[in-house]
Structures are given as structure tokens and as C-alpha cells.
Design an enzyme around this catalytic site. Structure first.
Site, mmCIF file in Angstrom:
data_model
loop_
_atom_site.group_PDB
_atom_site.id
_atom_site.type_symbol
_atom_site.label_atom_id
_atom_site.label_comp_id
_atom_site.label_asym_id
_atom_site.label_seq_id
_atom_site.Cartn_x
_atom_site.Cartn_y
_atom_site.Cartn_z
ATOM 1 N N ARG A 176 -18.088 -5.522 29.482
ATOM 2 C CA ARG A 176 -17.349 -5.077 28.307
ATOM 3 C C ARG A 176 -17.788 -3.655 27.993
ATOM 4 O O ARG A 176 -18.825 -3.182 28.461
ATOM 5 C CB ARG A 176 -17.614 -5.988 27.099
ATOM 6 N N ARG A 180 -17.200 1.893 18.890
ATOM 7 C CA ARG A 180 -17.584 1.929 17.480
ATOM 8 C C ARG A 180 -16.614 2.838 16.743
ATOM 9 O O ARG A 180 -16.479 4.004 17.098
ATOM 10 C CB ARG A 180 -19.006 2.464 17.315
ATOM 11 N N ARG A 253 -32.512 0.030 43.733
ATOM 12 C CA ARG A 253 -32.206 1.444 43.646
ATOM 13 C C ARG A 253 -33.462 2.154 43.167
ATOM 14 O O ARG A 253 -34.243 1.606 42.388
ATOM 15 C CB ARG A 253 -31.062 1.708 42.669
ATOM 16 N N ARG A 284 -29.112 12.694 34.585
ATOM 17 C CA ARG A 284 -29.436 13.125 33.238
ATOM 18 C C ARG A 284 -30.595 14.120 33.265
ATOM 19 O O ARG A 284 -31.351 14.201 34.227
ATOM 20 C CB ARG A 284 -29.778 11.948 32.324
ATOM 21 N N GLU A 304 -33.192 13.821 36.502
ATOM 22 C CA GLU A 304 -33.319 12.488 37.094
ATOM 23 C C GLU A 304 -32.225 12.266 38.133
ATOM 24 O O GLU A 304 -31.039 12.347 37.834
ATOM 25 C CB GLU A 304 -33.221 11.421 35.997
ATOM 26 N N TYR A 352 -33.489 -6.367 35.472
ATOM 27 C CA TYR A 352 -33.644 -5.178 34.630
ATOM 28 C C TYR A 352 -34.018 -5.681 33.245
ATOM 29 O O TYR A 352 -33.274 -6.453 32.640
ATOM 30 C CB TYR A 352 -32.355 -4.363 34.571
ATOM 31 N N ASP A 354 -35.509 -4.618 29.305
ATOM 32 C CA ASP A 354 -35.955 -3.655 28.308
ATOM 33 C C ASP A 354 -37.405 -3.938 27.956
ATOM 34 O O ASP A 354 -37.923 -5.031 28.187
ATOM 35 C CB ASP A 354 -35.078 -3.751 27.054
#
Length: 372
Positions: A176, A180, A253, A284, A304, A352, A354
Site C-alpha cells: 500500500r 496524508r 542486498r 540518498r 549511500e 528487516y 526497525d
């Protein structure tokens, strides 16, 4: 009678997961030896002090969470500042706010009200209404957001990140796309967010304060010797490496970083600027001083670059779809049957994660293991 070993736990990996577990073990009266093949603790959240600027050596790390228990836990060891992650995307010489919000829609189309923005998005999506079952990431993204957002802010960045065209990436990578309809550039919706004052080393050093730590020590080179000194092993490295790749190699990766000190006080005006144009090789640029509102007369930036993973490189992102998902499940079953070895962290769990999820996972393993 069996002789008691020098340590209750050998923790392989001095990253966030291993550091939290070591702290919890110590508070329960256990003795821990933590080893890491790198010459520093902290794993990928390690910061290097470069002339007063705390440089995130392995990419930008912003702590954010909606888990108050985790937030209260890390605040026992370090004070966080009020940094709010508000990245900017650069495409074709123009800047766009992220995440997709009213500022972004104004920059794209000149829309000034939520209703105008919604009409424009639906107009763009309508061109792809015929796609009922997206066959790849490109079709999925076009169906979700239309051509403009996809072409300028998703396509190039994603192709650089994964090293493959979006037409060859699975659709589920983008399940998705949140829009906002407010002028809010805060990337995260979590209630708690910030950067440790003084950098992440303050946090990991406090967590490891009471453990014995050996850096520059490769577990696999000294495995027999290290296993012999502890009752149990907490392994936080690559799960396929632990088992000698006997079932095959999991895919990752990698990233590489190009760091530069500049004799200017402010290079880009923001901590993180994403480069979404495919022609730009990096994804970035990070300007580290902005994480802590630095006022130094100089600055340090890091470009990066996504990179293919190979032996000797750091694994950053699991490629967890298709064959890899099935292969990891086979390794996970091996792990469940491993005597006196427990697996945790993003590499051992091939996910992955956080930072708050990593802390929560380490706390849960400690609760299950140490207090039982």
C-alpha cells in the site's frame, strides 16, 4: 560432576539485539561474553565521532516507536533529542517532501486543498483501473498512485535499491502507499521519536557496560574455543552462515558508503535527502550534523549506494521472497533443533527490523530464557 563454565551466555554480535540481551542477562545475575568480528560495538547503529559530528557509519538510524515499554527502556540508558524525520526527495533538480502529503501534492500538481489532491490522485489511478491483478511492482504502484508519483518518487529509487527493474520485482513489496492529506512532513506516525544525544554509542556502551566484550573476534574462527567457555550461545549473525550454508545461501542486498567532510556549515539543509532519479547512482545523501542540530562550521555527508551482496560485504536487507522465504524456513527448523544455541536479530531471523522491534525481540527472548 560437570564443571561450571566461565560464562552463562556467549553472545555473538555486539549489535543492538546482543547488547540488550547482555544487559538483561546481567541484571538477572548472569555472566556474558560478547564477541564481534568488527573492531567496534554497536553493530549497524555505531557512530564515529568526526570532529564533533556523530557520523552514522552504516546509514541513517532514527529511533521511533509506538511501544511505550520499549521507549521507557532505552530512555533508562540515554537521553533522546527531539529530532523528527522529515526526508526530502530530489528528482530532476526539484525537491519533494516525504512522506506523500499535501506539500508533496502541491509540489507535483499545484493542488492546495485535500479535495483537489484526492481528485488528482484518483484521476491518475483511473488510467490503470484495468490492472486487476498486478504482475509486478510497477503495475502495483501505478494502480496505487498513478504515473506522476511512481515515475518521480518511487521507480528510480526502488530500482537502485533492489538492483532490478520494477517490472522484475514482485508486487507485494509495495502492499500500500499511504497518502496524508495534511501539511505534515513527519515521516513516522509513532508517538516517540528521536536520536540519542551523543550518538548511539552512548546507548550500546551503557547496555554492554557489565559484559565482557571482545572485539575484532570472528566467532567462526574461534568457534570451538568460544563455545567451550559458555553454557549457551546467543547468535545474531547470518543464520545460513551459522549452519555452513549447508542448505544454500540466502540472498541479501548490501550498501556502500562514500563519506566526505566539507568546509561548509550546511550542505543540504536536511539530515536525509533521497535521490529518486535513476540516473543518480546513490539513493540518498545523509548530512549527519542535522540529526543533533549541530552548529559546527564544517559538515560531514555520506552518499549511500545500493550494492550487490558478496562475501566480505555487509548484509543489510534480506531478499525475503520466493526461494529465500522457503530456504529461511528450512534454516529456522534447523535452528529450533540446535542444542544450547538461540537465534535472534535481523540476520539470524532473516528479516528487516526497525530498532524498536529489535529491542522488543531481545527483551522477549531474555524474558523467556533468563526468567524461566
Amino acid at each position: 560432576m560437570k564443571a561450571k563454565k566461565a560464562y552463562d551466555y556467549l553472545i555473538v554480535g555486539a549489535g543492538l539485539f546482543g547488547s540488550v540481551f547482555a544487559r538483561e542477562a546481567h541484571e538477572a545475575g548472569k555472566r556474558c561474553l560478547v564477541v564481534d568480528r568488527r573492531d567496534h560495538a554497536g553493530g549497524n547503529v555505531y557512530c564515529e565521532n568526526v570532529d564533533g559530528i556523530h557520523v552514522h557509519k552504516y546509514g541513517a538510524h532514527i529511533f521511533h516507536t509506538d511501544n511505550k515499554a520499549v521507549w521507557d527502556y532505552v530512555n533508562r540508558f540515554v537521553t533522546f533529542n527531539r529530532y523528527t524525520n522529515s526526508p526530502v526527495a530530489r528528482y530532476g533538480g526539484r525537491l519533494y517532501n516525504l512522506p506523500f502529503n499535501m506539500n508533496t501534492f502541491y509540489q507535483l500538481w499545484g493542488t492546495t486543498t485535500p479535495e483537489e489532491a484526492k481528485v488528482k490522485i484518483e484521476e491518475q489511478r483511473a488510467a490503470y483501473a484495468h490492472i486487476t491483478e498486478p504482475a509486478n511492482l510497477e503495475e502495483q504502484a501505478l494502480k496505487l498512485c498513478g504515473r506522476d508519483i511512481y515515475e518521480r518518487l518511487i521507480k528510480g529509487y526502488t530500482e537502485k535499491q533492489w538492483g532490478r527493474p520494477c517490472t522484475e520485482l514482485p508486487a507485494f513489496i509495495i502492499r500500500r502507499l499511504p497518502f496524508r492529506f495534511t501539511f505534515d512532513n513527519n515521516y513516522f506516525n509513532d508517538a516517540y521519536q528521536g536520536i540519542p544525544i551523543g550518538g548511539y554509542n552512548v546507548l550500546t556502551d551503557a547496555l554492554l557496560q557489565s559484559a565482557d566484550v571482545r572485539l575484532g573476534t570472528d566467532y567462526f574462527t574461534h568457534k570451538a574455543e568460544l563455545d567451550a567457555v559458555a553454557e549457551k550461545v546467543i547468535f545474531t549473525g547470518c543464520i545460513d552462515e551459522f549452519f555452513g550454508y549447508r542448505l544454500g545461501h540466502l540472498e541479501y542486498r548490501s550498501l556502500r558508503f562514500e563519506e566526505e567532510r566539507l568546509e561548509t556549515a550546511n550542505f543540504q539543509g536536511n539530515a536525509v535527502v533521497n535521490y529518486t532519479d535513476r540516473k543518480v547512482p546513490y539513493t540518498r545523501v545523509i548530512e549527519h550534523k542535522h540529526f543533533e542540530f549541530g552548529t559546527q562550521p564544517h559538515t560531514v555527508i555520506t552518499r549511500e549506494y545500493p550494492d550487490n551482496f558478496a562475501p566480505g560485504k555487509e548484509p543489510y536487507y534480506p531478499v525475503n521472497h520466493g526461494r529465500n522465504t522457503l530456504l529461511y524456513e528450512d534454516y529456522r527448523r534447523l535452528a529450533q533443533n540446535s542444542c544450547n544455541v538461540l537465534f535472534g536479530g535481523r540476520l539470524a531471523q532473516y528479516t528487516y527490523a526497525d530498532m524498536d522491534d529489535t529491542v522488543a525481540s531481545a527483551l522477549e527472548l531474555a524474558r523467556q530464557e533468563i526468567t524461566r
